[in-house]
Scaffold this active site. Structure first.
Site, mmCIF file in Angstrom:
data_model
loop_
_atom_site.group_PDB
_atom_site.id
_atom_site.type_symbol
_atom_site.label_atom_id
_atom_site.label_comp_id
_atom_site.label_asym_id
_atom_site.label_seq_id
_atom_site.Cartn_x
_atom_site.Cartn_y
_atom_site.Cartn_z
ATOM 1 N N VAL A 283 -34.521 73.126 26.677
ATOM 2 C CA VAL A 283 -34.295 74.681 26.829
ATOM 3 C C VAL A 283 -33.399 75.211 25.519
ATOM 4 C CG1 VAL A 283 -33.083 76.065 28.395
ATOM 5 C CG2 VAL A 283 -34.227 74.473 28.975
ATOM 6 N N GLU A 307 -40.182 70.050 32.000
ATOM 7 C CA GLU A 307 -38.955 70.230 33.171
ATOM 8 C C GLU A 307 -39.058 71.672 33.510
ATOM 9 O OE1 GLU A 307 -35.621 67.230 32.042
ATOM 10 O OE2 GLU A 307 -36.352 68.306 30.452
#
Length: 519
Positions: A283, A307
């Site tokens: 991220v 994820e």
């Protein structure tokens, strides 16, 4: 009488459009009432993964209760387990109320981070693939209560998962008592986007998990729950933590370009096809820049086994660069949420959310051959990577799933700017001050300066590649000097280090605020 029954049922369906099972409706109450079920010393497992799908109301009510108890001179702390990071409405308020004794497995909240680094609470960092199984092994003791956000409850009493799945299946199975938050702001159209697998078992009774492609469904759309364990149901209408992403800057773009050049060379060498292999992306802004670069590079029909679905990946799914993505959670900006809700039917056919014990499962990652793309705080010249701790002791977040993917992926790539704090910190150092990923798990290092392909090289060869390709020009001579002297004077010559100097750059920064020596 018939009219009265019809009237009651009609009233029920209007008032509780997300709750279609009477037993759940009978347990409706306020967040404040629900929080009363939580007692000091409990271990409480909560939903949430990277700012999505976490409970929005009960943690705040619990924090207020804790503050009242503390004001009365009474102690009130709990242990908190989640899927990954949550948001200020959970981690932030409980940290501020000094209500957590132990937190695991991943965090990113500034209030929580401050208290951990001040030594006022305990934090346990752990690979995300390990959390559910370690809970089942009994390593964390009994789970007294779970608080789980859902989109809704079906007429059969099944739970429609929210914008993250995380460890929710495990929490619902293991907890003695359960509080459900039904969030009407989560899109009801997410129903059907989840794949919750119930085939895991404890050793030595485990069986192979029959997931062979990114698209495979191996479980069910809903989460099971024992209605007898439900003590409270709370209705909410609140958004996830909406994570704005900064525009792609020049540094991130250069890192992305280096990666794309590398991928092109792997295709030419026959080690990858034009559809690559399933992508895993961490991220952040660098990750979004890399994803944007894939679209610029003309790739089509890619897949992701990762994820988190963030804005950059949503765009790639929309334009066909990625044709299917498997994850355990969303992590979207407000614009990303609007885009998802606008075209939810399109995304429902192309995204699957799984439990994190499956999204991060090492054997599946290895079998699918994932390309792991993750950020880092620093790397040393031999390829040891620090993802979590500044100056070796100041925790920034957690290892998350990067270790699950780096050790088991077909390719493990770590990326970072070559400097930070206006050049006062080098992202490439003689020796990493904390090691989350050893040199054995690192294949590719990238900064805006260049890319070092460490595959097939000895430690000394790796060191020279990292210095030549990844270090900032201002720090490169310093690294070369250290390496040259280490090769000459170190105790052994396999992985040369000068023990008295290996962490001197970090010590200098701690003392002067700059890794560079005074001129």
């Amino acid at each position: 009488m018939r009219d009265l029954i019809y009237h009651q049922e009609s009233w029920f369906s209007i008032l509780h459009e997300r709750i279609h099972h009477r037993a759940f409706a009978d347990r409706l109450m306020s967040a404040e009432q629900a929080a009363e079920f939580i007692k000091p010393g409990m271990t409480v497992a909560m939903s949430g993964f990277t700012g999505a799908g976490y409970p929005k109301a009960v943690p705040g009510a619990l924090a207020a209760q804790m503050e009242r108890q503390h004001a009365a001179g009474k102690d009130f702390k709990i242990n908190v387990l989640t899927g990954a990071s949550t948001a200020p409405e959970l981690d932030g308020v409980l940290a501020k109320a000094e209500g957590m004794n132990l937190r695991l497995p991943y965090m990113s909240d500034p209030e929580l981070r401050r208290r951990i680094n001040e030594g006022n609470m305990e934090y346990m960092d752990i690979h995300l693939s390990h959390v559910a199984q370690h809970a089942w092994f009994g390593f964390y003791g009994k789970i007294d209560l779970a608080i789980v956000e859902v989109v809704g409850v079906t007429a059969e009493g099944d739970l429609i998962p929210s914008s993250s799945v995380g460890n929710n299946k495990t929490w619902l199975e293991m907890a003695d008592k359960i509080i459900i938050e039904v969030n009407s702001q989560q899109s009801a159209a997410m129903e059907g986007m989840h794949d919750v697998y119930y085939g895991t078992a404890l050793p030595p009774h485990r069986k192979p998990i029959d997931l062979r492609t990114v698209r495979d469904r191996i479980g069910q759309q809903y989460m099971d729950v024992d209605v007898n364990k439900i003590v409270a149901v709370v209705e909410t209408d609140a958004p996830d933590r909406l994570s704005p992403f900064a525009p792609v800057d020049e540094t991130s773009e250069k890192i992305a370009d280096h990666l794309l050049t590398f991928l092109d060379s792997e295709i030419r060498a026959g080690r990858l096809s034009e559809k690559l292999l399933p992508l895993q992306s961490g991220v952040g802004n660098i990750a979004n820049a890399v994803l944007a670069g894939l679209a610029r590079g003309g790739y089509k029909g890619l897949t992701a086994y990762t994820e988190v679905i963030q804005d950059g990946m949503l765009e790639l799914i929309k334009d066909g660069t990625i044709e299917f993505a498997s994850a355990t959670s969303f992590s979207l900006s407000s614009e990303g949420i609007e885009e998802f809700n606008r075209n939810v039917d399109h995304y429902r056919e192309r995204i699957l959310l799984r439990a994190q014990e499956i999204s991060n499962h090492p054997e599946i990652i290895r079998r699918l051959g994932c390309i792991a793309l993750n950020g880092m705080i620093e790397a040393d010249i031999y390829g040891n990577v620090n993802s979590t701790n500044v100056l070796g002791s100041h925790v920034m977040n957690g290892i998350g799933g990067s270790g699950d993917f780096a050790r088991n992926g077909y390719l493990s790539v770590f990326m970072s700017p070559s400097t930070a704090k206006g050049g006062k910190i080098s992202g490439i150092v003689p020796f990493a001050s904390h090691v989350d990923h050893t040199e054995h798990d690192t294949m590719i290092l990238i900064t805006e300066q260049g890319l070092a392909d460490l595959r097939g090289h000895s430690p000394k060869q790796r060191a020279q590649l990292v210095i030549d390709n990844c270090a900032h020009p201002e720090y490169r001579p310093m690294l070369q000097d250290y390496f040259d002297r280490a090769c000459k004077d170190s105790y052994g010559k396999h992985t040369p280090h000068l023990l008295g100097e290996a962490l001197s750059w970090h010590q200098r920064f701690q003392e002067t605020g700059d890794m560079r020596p005074a001129s």
